[in-house]
Scaffold this active site. Structure first.
Site, PDB file in Angstrom:
ATOM      1  N   TYR A  30      -8.519  -6.269   8.738  1.00  0.00           N
ATOM      2  CA  TYR A  30      -7.053  -6.101   8.218  1.00  0.00           C
ATOM      3  C   TYR A  30      -6.324  -5.049   8.744  1.00  0.00           C
ATOM      4  O   TYR A  30      -5.040  -4.965   9.275  1.00  0.00           O
ATOM      5  CB  TYR A  30      -7.216  -6.017   6.691  1.00  0.00           C
ATOM      6  CG  TYR A  30      -5.596  -5.982   5.808  1.00  0.00           C
ATOM      7  CD1 TYR A  30      -4.940  -7.144   5.985  1.00  0.00           C
ATOM      8  CD2 TYR A  30      -5.584  -4.727   5.333  1.00  0.00           C
ATOM      9  CE1 TYR A  30      -3.840  -6.923   5.045  1.00  0.00           C
ATOM     10  CE2 TYR A  30      -4.314  -4.734   4.470  1.00  0.00           C
ATOM     11  CZ  TYR A  30      -3.409  -5.606   4.470  1.00  0.00           C
ATOM     12  OH  TYR A  30      -2.185  -5.680   3.545  1.00  0.00           O
ATOM     13  N   GLN A  79     -11.918   7.137  -7.450  1.00  0.00           N
ATOM     14  CA  GLN A  79     -10.771   6.925  -6.523  1.00  0.00           C
ATOM     15  C   GLN A  79      -9.519   6.749  -6.900  1.00  0.00           C
ATOM     16  O   GLN A  79      -9.297   6.234  -8.125  1.00  0.00           O
ATOM     17  CB  GLN A  79     -11.399   5.773  -5.537  1.00  0.00           C
ATOM     18  CG  GLN A  79     -11.271   4.102  -6.448  1.00  0.00           C
ATOM     19  CD  GLN A  79     -12.582   3.900  -6.988  1.00  0.00           C
ATOM     20  OE1 GLN A  79     -13.160   4.757  -7.511  1.00  0.00           O
ATOM     21  NE2 GLN A  79     -12.752   2.438  -6.933  1.00  0.00           N
ATOM     22  N   ASN A  99      -0.085  -0.111  -2.491  1.00  0.00           N
ATOM     23  CA  ASN A  99      -0.344  -1.355  -3.697  1.00  0.00           C
ATOM     24  C   ASN A  99       0.527  -1.609  -4.521  1.00  0.00           C
ATOM     25  O   ASN A  99       1.535  -0.799  -5.415  1.00  0.00           O
ATOM     26  CB  ASN A  99      -1.534  -0.405  -4.393  1.00  0.00           C
ATOM     27  CG  ASN A  99      -2.701  -0.169  -3.817  1.00  0.00           C
ATOM     28  OD1 ASN A  99      -2.719   0.649  -2.952  1.00  0.00           O
ATOM     29  ND2 ASN A  99      -3.886  -0.944  -4.131  1.00  0.00           N
ATOM     30  N   LYS A 125      -3.188  -4.923  11.144  1.00  0.00           N
ATOM     31  CA  LYS A 125      -1.875  -4.302  10.977  1.00  0.00           C
ATOM     32  C   LYS A 125      -1.382  -3.343  11.864  1.00  0.00           C
ATOM     33  O   LYS A 125      -0.188  -3.064  12.149  1.00  0.00           O
ATOM     34  CB  LYS A 125      -1.854  -3.660   9.362  1.00  0.00           C
ATOM     35  CG  LYS A 125      -1.758  -4.943   8.283  1.00  0.00           C
ATOM     36  CD  LYS A 125      -0.473  -5.580   8.252  1.00  0.00           C
ATOM     37  CE  LYS A 125      -0.815  -6.552   7.143  1.00  0.00           C
ATOM     38  NZ  LYS A 125       0.697  -7.319   6.900  1.00  0.00           N
TER      39      LYS A 125
HETATM   40  P1  NAD Z   1      -0.233 -12.820  -0.289  1.00  0.00           P
HETATM   41  O1  NAD Z   1      -1.643 -12.940   0.012  1.00  0.00           O
HETATM   42  O2  NAD Z   1       0.348 -13.134  -1.946  1.00  0.00           O
HETATM   43  O3  NAD Z   1       0.834 -13.496   0.384  1.00  0.00           O
HETATM   44  C1  NAD Z   1       0.744 -13.571   2.051  1.00  0.00           C
HETATM   45  C2  NAD Z   1       1.408 -14.890   2.280  1.00  0.00           C
HETATM   46  O4  NAD Z   1       1.325 -15.190   3.610  1.00  0.00           O
HETATM   47  C3  NAD Z   1       0.661 -16.136   1.584  1.00  0.00           C
HETATM   48  O5  NAD Z   1       1.534 -17.048   0.983  1.00  0.00           O
HETATM   49  C4  NAD Z   1      -0.151 -16.797   2.680  1.00  0.00           C
HETATM   50  O6  NAD Z   1      -0.334 -18.089   2.471  1.00  0.00           O
HETATM   51  C5  NAD Z   1       0.713 -16.667   3.916  1.00  0.00           C
HETATM   52  N1  NAD Z   1       0.171 -16.726   5.161  1.00  0.00           N
HETATM   53  C6  NAD Z   1      -0.987 -16.107   5.622  1.00  0.00           C
HETATM   54  N2  NAD Z   1      -1.315 -16.142   6.662  1.00  0.00           N
HETATM   55  C7  NAD Z   1      -0.131 -17.040   7.267  1.00  0.00           C
HETATM   56  C8  NAD Z   1       0.081 -17.889   8.563  1.00  0.00           C
HETATM   57  N3  NAD Z   1      -0.890 -17.590   9.558  1.00  0.00           N
HETATM   58  N4  NAD Z   1       1.272 -18.516   8.553  1.00  0.00           N
HETATM   59  C9  NAD Z   1       1.922 -18.745   7.507  1.00  0.00           C
HETATM   60  N5  NAD Z   1       1.754 -18.019   6.460  1.00  0.00           N
HETATM   61  C10 NAD Z   1       0.716 -17.301   6.305  1.00  0.00           C
HETATM   62  O7  NAD Z   1      -0.062 -11.227  -0.049  1.00  0.00           O
HETATM   63  P2  NAD Z   1       1.106 -10.397  -0.625  1.00  0.00           P
HETATM   64  O8  NAD Z   1       0.464  -9.307  -1.640  1.00  0.00           O
HETATM   65  O9  NAD Z   1       2.272 -10.930  -1.196  1.00  0.00           O
HETATM   66  O10 NAD Z   1       1.474  -9.470   0.719  1.00  0.00           O
HETATM   67  C11 NAD Z   1       2.511  -9.819   1.340  1.00  0.00           C
HETATM   68  C12 NAD Z   1       2.520  -8.955   2.614  1.00  0.00           C
HETATM   69  O11 NAD Z   1       2.616  -7.449   2.308  1.00  0.00           O
HETATM   70  C13 NAD Z   1       1.192  -8.953   3.552  1.00  0.00           C
HETATM   71  O12 NAD Z   1       1.723  -8.812   4.974  1.00  0.00           O
HETATM   72  C14 NAD Z   1       0.534  -7.765   2.942  1.00  0.00           C
HETATM   73  O13 NAD Z   1      -0.241  -7.183   4.010  1.00  0.00           O
HETATM   74  C15 NAD Z   1       1.590  -6.674   2.768  1.00  0.00           C
HETATM   75  N6  NAD Z   1       1.123  -5.721   1.895  1.00  0.00           N
HETATM   76  C16 NAD Z   1       1.018  -5.977   0.448  1.00  0.00           C
HETATM   77  C17 NAD Z   1       0.521  -4.888  -0.274  1.00  0.00           C
HETATM   78  C18 NAD Z   1       0.277  -5.319  -1.792  1.00  0.00           C
HETATM   79  O14 NAD Z   1       0.018  -4.625  -2.755  1.00  0.00           O
HETATM   80  N7  NAD Z   1       0.759  -6.707  -2.211  1.00  0.00           N
HETATM   81  C19 NAD Z   1       0.251  -3.819   0.296  1.00  0.00           C
HETATM   82  C20 NAD Z   1       0.340  -3.539   1.373  1.00  0.00           C
HETATM   83  C21 NAD Z   1       0.843  -4.479   2.242  1.00  0.00           C
HETATM   84  N1  UDP Z   2     -11.453  -2.044  -7.581  1.00  0.00           N
HETATM   85  C1  UDP Z   2     -12.439  -1.950  -8.873  1.00  0.00           C
HETATM   86  N2  UDP Z   2     -12.577  -3.192  -9.494  1.00  0.00           N
HETATM   87  C2  UDP Z   2     -12.243  -4.341  -9.333  1.00  0.00           C
HETATM   88  C3  UDP Z   2     -11.182  -4.677  -8.145  1.00  0.00           C
HETATM   89  C4  UDP Z   2     -10.967  -3.371  -7.105  1.00  0.00           C
HETATM   90  O1  UDP Z   2     -12.659  -0.992  -9.204  1.00  0.00           O
HETATM   91  O2  UDP Z   2     -12.419  -5.458  -9.859  1.00  0.00           O
HETATM   92  C5  UDP Z   2     -11.102  -1.065  -7.011  1.00  0.00           C
HETATM   93  C6  UDP Z   2     -11.328  -1.103  -5.305  1.00  0.00           C
HETATM   94  O3  UDP Z   2     -12.719  -0.890  -5.240  1.00  0.00           O
HETATM   95  C7  UDP Z   2     -10.373  -0.017  -4.860  1.00  0.00           C
HETATM   96  C8  UDP Z   2      -9.068   0.058  -5.798  1.00  0.00           C
HETATM   97  O4  UDP Z   2      -9.758  -0.678  -7.284  1.00  0.00           O
HETATM   98  O5  UDP Z   2     -10.882   1.277  -5.045  1.00  0.00           O
HETATM   99  C9  UDP Z   2      -7.981  -0.921  -5.523  1.00  0.00           C
HETATM  100  O6  UDP Z   2      -8.546  -2.046  -5.066  1.00  0.00           O
HETATM  101  P1  UDP Z   2      -7.575  -3.272  -4.681  1.00  0.00           P
HETATM  102  O7  UDP Z   2      -8.552  -4.463  -4.181  1.00  0.00           O
HETATM  103  O8  UDP Z   2      -6.608  -3.600  -5.652  1.00  0.00           O
HETATM  104  O9  UDP Z   2      -6.540  -2.719  -3.596  1.00  0.00           O
HETATM  105  P2  UDP Z   2      -7.150  -1.869  -2.143  1.00  0.00           P
HETATM  106  O10 UDP Z   2      -6.314  -0.575  -2.240  1.00  0.00           O
HETATM  107  O11 UDP Z   2      -8.480  -1.698  -2.083  1.00  0.00           O
HETATM  108  O12 UDP Z   2      -6.338  -2.480  -0.787  1.00  0.00           O
END
Ligand code: NAD
Ligand code: UDP
Length: 312
Positions: A145, A209, A174, A149
């Protein structure tokens, strides 16, 4: 505007689609449901400004006609999702991002790319500013991942130097809210579900953490402002209110009104960041953005959503 949302059936993507439609844009959502929900496709069915294309963006993206923006949110995002889909994660960050760039270039549109705080890895600098290069293990379990990215950021900036394509990069921290999957594995659905069922909170490590949790509506506002006002350098989007995981469990307990003991059930996963908080100075000055929804406020609709999902 006519806008494409790649990953439009995902958690963040589905909220972005709703907001774009609400403000009057035309939206083409593209998703292959790798980690998204099929029911999100139906949310806007019947809206004449909404189209859904089921497609894997690792293949050239079949959207034609004029476009002003391409949001690239397609990627597994939860640690348990990318652990079970590591090659798909690397592919979508590389091949998928390349196809997103080609689509934006052909249409003279701006690409807005969802990057992540994971580009900072297990950070040695705190809070994290955009000029920090990060501390990522290229060989570890999160590398699929994190490096996907980081590669995407390198690809986008290099492609733009070669082709002049306009882009913006959001480094998202997050984010939580309704429409996350119950089984998504991230800490927000995990803890909220456990509290609703009256189970113990499953803390990984000793719970010291830290994370900083941003409500999804705030993130969507930030993404739209980034499209409008970004300067083509990455911008952190996240909530700077930092807390330990033990404190977070207590906040969930208060929001749900019940919950079991806070229990350490396993060691901290390898390379799990020990502290994380965005420095959002750039987002404030460049975009005029900062989160508006406090954790207690955002947990309200989140808990209501999971209560309904669980049929409780
Ligand atoms: P999510 O998994 O709910 O959504 C991602 C979507 O992308 C899904 O609907 C999945 O089916 C689609 N997808 C994956 N691979 C694909 C492909 N090859 N072709 C078409 N569609 C595809 O995740 P999210 O939390 O909504 O995250 C959205 C974006 O934001 C991601 O790129 C993620 O890395 C980024 N992001 C999210 C968070 C967060 O906390 N939610 C934090 C940092 C970055
Ligand atoms: N985590 C936890 N219990 C759970 C799931 C996650 O303690 O059931 C912790 C995980 O190890 C991390 C933090 O919660 O330290 C946030 O995890 P998450 O998977 O939400 O996102 P991350 O920030 O690691 O991408």
């Amino acid at each position: 505007m006519r806008v494409v949302v790649l990953g439009g059936a995902g958690f963040v993507g589905s909220h972005l689609v709703d907001r774009l439609l609400r403000r009057g844009d035309e939206v083409v959502a593209v998703d292959n449901f790798l980690t998204g929900k099929r029911q999100h496709r139906e949310l806007n069915r019947g809206n004449p400004r909404y189209t859904f294309v089921e497609h894997d963006i690792c293949q050239p993206i079949p959207v034609i006609g004029p476009l002003q923006a391409v949001f690239n949110l397609a990627s597994p995002a939860s640690p348990i999702d990318y652990a079970r889909l590591p090659l798909e994660t690397l592919d979508v960050g590389s091949l998928g991002t390349r196809n997103a760039l080609d689509l934006a270039r052909m249409a003279s549109a701006t690409l807005v790319h969802a990057s992540t705080s994971e580009v900072y890895g297990d950070p040695l600098v705190h809070p994290q500013r955009e000029d920090y290069f990060g501390n990522v293990n290229t060989l570890g379990p999160r590398a699929c991942y994190d490096e996907s990215k980081r590669f995407a950021e390198a690809l986008i900036t290099t492609y733009a130097r070669v082709h002049g394509t306009r882009f913006q990069i959001a480094r998202i921290f997050n984010t939580y809210g309704p429409r996350m999957r119950v089984d998504d594995g991230r800490v927000v659905p995990a803890f909220v579900t456990q509290a609703l069922r009256g189970e113990d909170f499953t803390v990984f490590g000793d719970g010291s953490q830290t994370r900083s949790f941003c409500y999804v509506d705030d993130l969507v506002s930030g993404l739209l402002l980034l499209l409008e006002k970004g300067d083509q350098m990455p911008v952190n989007l996240g909530n700077p209110v930092e807390m330990t995981l033990v404190e977070f469990a207590e906040a969930v307990r208060a929001a749900v009104g019940k919950g079991g003991a806070v229990r350490s059930v396993r060691p901290l996963p390898e390379n799990d960041p020990k502290q994380r908080r965005p420095d959002i100075t750039r987002a404030k000055t460049l975009l005029g953005w900062q989160p508006r929804v406090a954790l207690a406020e955002g947990l309200g609709p989140t808990v209501a959503y999971f209560r309904e999902e669980l049929g409780l």
